[in-house]
Design a protein around this motif. Structure first.
Motif, PDB file in Angstrom:
ATOM      1  N   MET A 192       0.840  -1.175   0.000  1.00 18.87           N
ATOM      2  CA  MET A 192       0.000   0.000   0.000  1.00 18.87           C
ATOM      3  C   MET A 192       0.886   1.239   0.000  1.00 18.87           C
ATOM      4  O   MET A 192       1.699   1.421   0.889  1.00 18.87           O
ATOM      5  CB  MET A 192      -0.908  -0.035   1.232  1.00 18.87           C
ATOM      6  N   ASN A 193       0.716   2.105  -0.983  1.00 17.81           N
ATOM      7  CA  ASN A 193       1.532   3.297  -1.124  1.00 17.81           C
ATOM      8  C   ASN A 193       0.705   4.527  -0.780  1.00 17.81           C
ATOM      9  O   ASN A 193      -0.315   4.794  -1.381  1.00 17.81           O
ATOM     10  CB  ASN A 193       2.061   3.374  -2.560  1.00 17.81           C
ATOM     11  N   HIS A 194       1.150   5.303   0.226  1.00 21.66           N
ATOM     12  CA  HIS A 194       0.410   6.485   0.673  1.00 21.66           C
ATOM     13  C   HIS A 194       1.030   7.778   0.164  1.00 21.66           C
ATOM     14  O   HIS A 194       0.648   8.848   0.593  1.00 21.66           O
ATOM     15  CB  HIS A 194       0.361   6.529   2.206  1.00 21.66           C
ATOM     16  N   ASN A 195       2.001   7.703  -0.736  1.00 18.64           N
ATOM     17  CA  ASN A 195       2.667   8.887  -1.258  1.00 18.64           C
ATOM     18  C   ASN A 195       1.770   9.570  -2.291  1.00 18.64           C
ATOM     19  O   ASN A 195       1.441   8.983  -3.315  1.00 18.64           O
ATOM     20  CB  ASN A 195       4.002   8.484  -1.908  1.00 18.64           C
ATOM     21  N   PRO A 196       1.322  10.836  -2.031  1.00 18.74           N
ATOM     22  CA  PRO A 196       0.415  11.504  -2.967  1.00 18.74           C
ATOM     23  C   PRO A 196       1.081  11.870  -4.288  1.00 18.74           C
ATOM     24  O   PRO A 196       0.405  12.129  -5.270  1.00 18.74           O
ATOM     25  CB  PRO A 196      -0.019  12.764  -2.218  1.00 18.74           C
ATOM     26  N   GLN A 197       2.408  11.893  -4.376  1.00 18.89           N
ATOM     27  CA  GLN A 197       3.095  12.263  -5.605  1.00 18.89           C
ATOM     28  C   GLN A 197       3.337  11.068  -6.510  1.00 18.89           C
ATOM     29  O   GLN A 197       3.817  11.239  -7.618  1.00 18.89           O
ATOM     30  CB  GLN A 197       4.451  12.929  -5.263  1.00 18.89           C
ATOM     31  N   SER A 198       3.030   9.883  -6.049  1.00 23.18           N
ATOM     32  CA  SER A 198       3.297   8.710  -6.876  1.00 23.18           C
ATOM     33  C   SER A 198       2.132   8.442  -7.811  1.00 23.18           C
ATOM     34  O   SER A 198       1.021   8.915  -7.623  1.00 23.18           O
ATOM     35  CB  SER A 198       3.552   7.488  -5.994  1.00 23.18           C
ATOM     36  N   GLY A 199       2.401   7.642  -8.825  1.00 27.17           N
ATOM     37  CA  GLY A 199       1.339   7.196  -9.724  1.00 27.17           C
ATOM     38  C   GLY A 199       0.807   8.306 -10.601  1.00 27.17           C
ATOM     39  O   GLY A 199       1.542   9.067 -11.208  1.00 27.17           O
ATOM     40  N   ASP A 200      -0.524   8.408 -10.656  1.00 23.70           N
ATOM     41  CA  ASP A 200      -1.194   9.341 -11.554  1.00 23.70           C
ATOM     42  C   ASP A 200      -1.014  10.798 -11.144  1.00 23.70           C
ATOM     43  O   ASP A 200      -1.104  11.688 -11.992  1.00 23.70           O
ATOM     44  CB  ASP A 200      -2.676   9.016 -11.639  1.00 23.70           C
ATOM     45  N   LYS A 217       1.689  12.430 -10.222  1.00 25.81           N
ATOM     46  CA  LYS A 217       2.884  12.967 -10.884  1.00 25.81           C
ATOM     47  C   LYS A 217       2.622  13.152 -12.375  1.00 25.81           C
ATOM     48  O   LYS A 217       3.033  14.153 -12.967  1.00 25.81           O
ATOM     49  CB  LYS A 217       4.080  12.063 -10.648  1.00 25.81           C
ATOM     50  N   HIS A 218       1.905  12.216 -12.965  1.00 27.40           N
ATOM     51  CA  HIS A 218       1.570  12.310 -14.386  1.00 27.40           C
ATOM     52  C   HIS A 218       0.675  13.526 -14.641  1.00 27.40           C
ATOM     53  O   HIS A 218       0.857  14.239 -15.626  1.00 27.40           O
ATOM     54  CB  HIS A 218       0.890  11.023 -14.864  1.00 27.40           C
ATOM     55  N   ASP A 219      -0.281  13.770 -13.735  1.00 36.01           N
ATOM     56  CA  ASP A 219      -1.170  14.925 -13.868  1.00 36.01           C
ATOM     57  C   ASP A 219      -0.384  16.228 -13.780  1.00 36.01           C
ATOM     58  O   ASP A 219      -0.660  17.174 -14.518  1.00 36.01           O
ATOM     59  CB  ASP A 219      -2.256  14.907 -12.784  1.00 36.01           C
ATOM     60  N   ASP A 220       0.603  16.282 -12.869  1.00 28.62           N
ATOM     61  CA  ASP A 220       1.443  17.478 -12.738  1.00 28.62           C
ATOM     62  C   ASP A 220       2.254  17.706 -14.012  1.00 28.62           C
ATOM     63  O   ASP A 220       2.377  18.837 -14.480  1.00 28.62           O
ATOM     64  CB  ASP A 220       2.386  17.354 -11.540  1.00 28.62           C
ATOM     65  N   ASP A 221       2.809  16.632 -14.550  1.00 29.31           N
ATOM     66  CA  ASP A 221       3.594  16.747 -15.787  1.00 29.31           C
ATOM     67  C   ASP A 221       2.712  17.199 -16.945  1.00 29.31           C
ATOM     68  O   ASP A 221       3.124  18.023 -17.770  1.00 29.31           O
ATOM     69  CB  ASP A 221       4.258  15.414 -16.137  1.00 29.31           C
TER      70      ASP A 221
END
Length: 136
Positions: free
Chosen positions: A1-9, A11-15
């Motif tokens: 379980m990954n709780h990092n808000p910058q991971s996954g989608d 970061k893609h949304d920011d890019d």
């Protein structure tokens, strides 16, 4: 379980948002010409071949100038309102705002820019105005 808000989608949304923003800069024509920004960047020792970055600097500069002008206008209104209170018994015919170097200096000082200027540019705010327009 990954709780990092910058991971996954996320970061893609920011890019994607950054890419869309940079692409929109290519379509936007800022008030400050690209050549002027390039000149001052080069004068500061920065060589930038990317037009998007040049326009980003132009937009940031435009925002800064607009904020300084807006703050200077507020200083001008406050100054002229205090003059009107001092002269309550006199009818104020001229409702034009007169922006002075003092107003601009106060505004710039709030942003950390100190301006040195001559003590007097004119004897009065009406100096240089056509005598016929003074009585309007």
């Amino acid at each position: 379980m990954n709780h990092n808000p910058q991971s996954g989608d996320g970061k893609h949304d920011d890019d994607t948002a950054l890419s869309d923003f940079l692409a929109s800069l290519m379509e936007y024509t800022p008030t400050i010409p690209d050549e002027l920004v390039e000149h001052y960047l080069a004068k500061s020792g920065v060589q930038c071949p990317d037009v998007r970055l040049i326009r980003l600097v132009a937009v940031a500069t435009q925002k800064f100038v607009a904020e300084v002008a807006s703050d200077a206008l507020q200083h001008c209104k406050a100054r002229q309102a205090s003059v009107i209170k001092d002269k309550r018994d006199k009818q104020q015919k001229d409702k034009r705002l007169i922006l002075t170097m003092e107003d601009l200096s106060k505004s710039l000082r709030e942003y950390g820019v100190n301006v040195k200027h001559q003590e007097y540019f004119a004897d009065s705010p009406s100096t240089g105005i056509d005598p016929a327009s003074r009585d309007e």
